[in-house]
Design a protein around this motif. Sequence first.
Motif, PDB file in Angstrom:
ATOM      1  N   GLY A  37       0.781  -1.235   0.000  1.00 21.16           N
ATOM      2  CA  GLY A  37       0.000   0.000   0.000  1.00 21.16           C
ATOM      3  C   GLY A  37       0.807   1.276   0.000  1.00 21.16           C
ATOM      4  O   GLY A  37       0.226   2.364  -0.087  1.00 21.16           O
ATOM      5  N   SER A  38       2.118   1.180   0.042  1.00 16.58           N
ATOM      6  CA  SER A  38       2.949   2.385   0.150  1.00 16.58           C
ATOM      7  C   SER A  38       3.230   3.045  -1.203  1.00 16.58           C
ATOM      8  O   SER A  38       3.648   4.196  -1.258  1.00 16.58           O
ATOM      9  CB  SER A  38       4.278   2.051   0.831  1.00 16.58           C
ATOM     10  N   GLN A  39       3.001   2.320  -2.315  1.00 19.75           N
ATOM     11  CA  GLN A  39       3.334   2.843  -3.647  1.00 19.75           C
ATOM     12  C   GLN A  39       2.181   2.543  -4.615  1.00 19.75           C
ATOM     13  O   GLN A  39       2.281   1.679  -5.471  1.00 19.75           O
ATOM     14  CB  GLN A  39       4.636   2.219  -4.152  1.00 19.75           C
ATOM     15  N   ARG A  40       1.106   3.274  -4.450  1.00 21.37           N
ATOM     16  CA  ARG A  40      -0.089   3.009  -5.251  1.00 21.37           C
ATOM     17  C   ARG A  40      -0.155   3.817  -6.538  1.00 21.37           C
ATOM     18  O   ARG A  40      -1.092   3.696  -7.312  1.00 21.37           O
ATOM     19  CB  ARG A  40      -1.349   3.258  -4.408  1.00 21.37           C
ATOM     20  N   GLY A  87      -5.757   1.081  -6.223  1.00 21.49           N
ATOM     21  CA  GLY A  87      -5.965   0.331  -4.990  1.00 21.49           C
ATOM     22  C   GLY A  87      -4.736  -0.397  -4.488  1.00 21.49           C
ATOM     23  O   GLY A  87      -3.669  -0.394  -5.094  1.00 21.49           O
ATOM     24  N   GLN A  88      -4.912  -1.039  -3.348  1.00 20.24           N
ATOM     25  CA  GLN A  88      -3.808  -1.699  -2.638  1.00 20.24           C
ATOM     26  C   GLN A  88      -3.186  -2.850  -3.426  1.00 20.24           C
ATOM     27  O   GLN A  88      -2.009  -3.149  -3.253  1.00 20.24           O
ATOM     28  CB  GLN A  88      -4.325  -2.225  -1.298  1.00 20.24           C
ATOM     29  N   THR A  89      -3.979  -3.509  -4.267  1.00 25.50           N
ATOM     30  CA  THR A  89      -3.422  -4.603  -5.069  1.00 25.50           C
ATOM     31  C   THR A  89      -3.532  -4.329  -6.557  1.00 25.50           C
ATOM     32  O   THR A  89      -3.320  -5.236  -7.367  1.00 25.50           O
ATOM     33  CB  THR A  89      -4.097  -5.948  -4.731  1.00 25.50           C
ATOM     34  N   GLN A  90      -3.869  -3.096  -6.929  1.00 25.82           N
ATOM     35  CA  GLN A  90      -3.810  -2.627  -8.311  1.00 25.82           C
ATOM     36  C   GLN A  90      -4.793  -3.345  -9.250  1.00 25.82           C
ATOM     37  O   GLN A  90      -4.413  -4.205 -10.051  1.00 25.82           O
ATOM     38  CB  GLN A  90      -2.378  -2.755  -8.849  1.00 25.82           C
ATOM     39  N   LEU A 101     -11.172  -0.137  -2.800  1.00 20.84           N
ATOM     40  CA  LEU A 101      -9.937  -0.905  -2.938  1.00 20.84           C
ATOM     41  C   LEU A 101      -8.709  -0.180  -2.400  1.00 20.84           C
ATOM     42  O   LEU A 101      -7.616  -0.744  -2.392  1.00 20.84           O
ATOM     43  CB  LEU A 101      -9.718  -1.288  -4.400  1.00 20.84           C
ATOM     44  N   GLU A 102      -8.894   1.052  -1.937  1.00 22.17           N
ATOM     45  CA  GLU A 102      -7.795   1.720  -1.244  1.00 22.17           C
ATOM     46  C   GLU A 102      -7.674   1.195   0.193  1.00 22.17           C
ATOM     47  O   GLU A 102      -6.667   1.434   0.858  1.00 22.17           O
ATOM     48  CB  GLU A 102      -8.028   3.233  -1.217  1.00 22.17           C
ATOM     49  N   VAL A 103      -8.676   0.494   0.654  1.00 20.29           N
ATOM     50  CA  VAL A 103      -8.662  -0.146   1.972  1.00 20.29           C
ATOM     51  C   VAL A 103      -8.109  -1.555   1.807  1.00 20.29           C
ATOM     52  O   VAL A 103      -8.607  -2.340   0.991  1.00 20.29           O
ATOM     53  CB  VAL A 103     -10.085  -0.198   2.577  1.00 20.29           C
ATOM     54  N   ALA A 104      -7.072  -1.891   2.581  1.00 19.65           N
ATOM     55  CA  ALA A 104      -6.365  -3.151   2.387  1.00 19.65           C
ATOM     56  C   ALA A 104      -7.280  -4.368   2.474  1.00 19.65           C
ATOM     57  O   ALA A 104      -7.201  -5.277   1.645  1.00 19.65           O
ATOM     58  CB  ALA A 104      -5.227  -3.268   3.398  1.00 19.65           C
ATOM     59  N   ASN A 161      -9.641  -9.041  -0.100  1.00 19.86           N
ATOM     60  CA  ASN A 161     -10.839  -9.830  -0.385  1.00 19.86           C
ATOM     61  C   ASN A 161     -11.128  -9.859  -1.884  1.00 19.86           C
ATOM     62  O   ASN A 161     -11.483 -10.908  -2.439  1.00 19.86           O
ATOM     63  CB  ASN A 161     -12.048  -9.260   0.361  1.00 19.86           C
ATOM     64  N   SER A 162     -10.964  -8.730  -2.540  1.00 17.30           N
ATOM     65  CA  SER A 162     -11.211  -8.655  -3.981  1.00 17.30           C
ATOM     66  C   SER A 162     -10.215  -9.512  -4.758  1.00 17.30           C
ATOM     67  O   SER A 162     -10.583 -10.157  -5.741  1.00 17.30           O
ATOM     68  CB  SER A 162     -11.135  -7.199  -4.447  1.00 17.30           C
ATOM     69  N   THR A 163      -8.962  -9.499  -4.320  1.00 18.44           N
ATOM     70  CA  THR A 163      -7.946 -10.305  -4.981  1.00 18.44           C
ATOM     71  C   THR A 163      -8.253 -11.790  -4.826  1.00 18.44           C
ATOM     72  O   THR A 163      -8.136 -12.567  -5.785  1.00 18.44           O
ATOM     73  CB  THR A 163      -6.552  -9.974  -4.410  1.00 18.44           C
ATOM     74  N   ALA A 164      -8.649 -12.183  -3.628  1.00 21.45           N
ATOM     75  CA  ALA A 164      -9.036 -13.581  -3.405  1.00 21.45           C
ATOM     76  C   ALA A 164     -10.265 -13.932  -4.241  1.00 21.45           C
ATOM     77  O   ALA A 164     -10.366 -15.049  -4.784  1.00 21.45           O
ATOM     78  CB  ALA A 164      -9.319 -13.811  -1.925  1.00 21.45           C
ATOM     79  N   ASN A 165     -11.201 -13.000  -4.364  1.00 25.82           N
ATOM     80  CA  ASN A 165     -12.389 -13.204  -5.188  1.00 25.82           C
ATOM     81  C   ASN A 165     -11.997 -13.442  -6.647  1.00 25.82           C
ATOM     82  O   ASN A 165     -12.533 -14.334  -7.321  1.00 25.82           O
ATOM     83  CB  ASN A 165     -13.312 -11.990  -5.070  1.00 25.82           C
ATOM     84  N   PHE A 166     -11.051 -12.651  -7.143  1.00 23.82           N
ATOM     85  CA  PHE A 166     -10.534 -12.825  -8.499  1.00 23.82           C
ATOM     86  C   PHE A 166      -9.925 -14.218  -8.670  1.00 23.82           C
ATOM     87  O   PHE A 166     -10.210 -14.925  -9.641  1.00 23.82           O
ATOM     88  CB  PHE A 166      -9.485 -11.747  -8.795  1.00 23.82           C
ATOM     89  N   LEU A 167      -9.058 -14.602  -7.745  1.00 21.24           N
ATOM     90  CA  LEU A 167      -8.381 -15.895  -7.860  1.00 21.24           C
ATOM     91  C   LEU A 167      -9.378 -17.053  -7.821  1.00 21.24           C
ATOM     92  O   LEU A 167      -9.279 -18.006  -8.609  1.00 21.24           O
ATOM     93  CB  LEU A 167      -7.340 -16.042  -6.746  1.00 21.24           C
TER      94      LEU A 167
END
Length: 272
Positions: free
Chosen positions: A136-139, A190-193, A207-210, A215-221
């Motif tokens: 989250g430090s380099q969005r 967002g945090q995971t782009q 998605l700026e909230v970790a 959760n969204s990334t896991a949903n994608f996977l």
Amino acid sequence: MIRGRAVAGAVFGAMTLLGCLASSAEAAQCGSSPAGFEAWKREFSAEAQGKGVGPTALSALMQTNYASATVAADRGQRSFSLTLDQFLAKRGATTIVAKGRQLKQSHAALFASIEQRYGVPPGPLIAIWGMETGFGSQRGNQNMLSSIATLAYDCRRPEFFTDQLYAALKLIDRGTLSGSTRGSMHGEVGQTQFMPKNILAYGTGNLEVAANALNSTANFLKAHGWRAGAGYQPGEPNFAAIEAWNAAGVYQKAIALMGRQIDEARGAAASR
């Protein structure tokens, strides 16, 4: 009757062809320099309005600027041609793994909840989080809409980014994003782009909230075939879901390796 039908069919075919040619002529034309961007925006805006894009999003589109830095970045993605060891060193894999292990412990309840819901363990999620934004430090600080509009206009990959632009405009009309939203060079936010189409399909909250981004990334996977309890190294069932996240082979292998190292405490093998 047969001849009449043939003539009618020929006339209909000619009219259809003319219609297609007219549509092609009206389509916004791509370009390879800033010179045609303003004209392209006007043409695209008219097309978008015809497809139901609302005034808020259209106004935001017309305020975009040609993103020269984005074009340069799109043509200069050299890190994906590195060897795995070179890529890991360049991306700071040792730091990601060390920080990732700490985060797995300090956010244990969050990751347990995610795994229960989606079947995805902490390791690969944390590896993606660290790889994409340094946790989250380099969005990124590029205007999201300008980046995507520029790439939709650019002749290199207009089809892909046109779809992304329509998704971004839809999100702006919904109020999920705005014309001032900041992101990375290609419009990821967002945090995971996440790209806009993936926000529409898999996004869960801001998605700026970790927690939302993870959760969204896991949903994608999960949507791309992740199976709870199966392995995620190259050749194992869940590696295909990692491949869907990013097309670069060296990136995929790096996520799998770092994820395994982060998940070591769960009993996963530590060796490569």
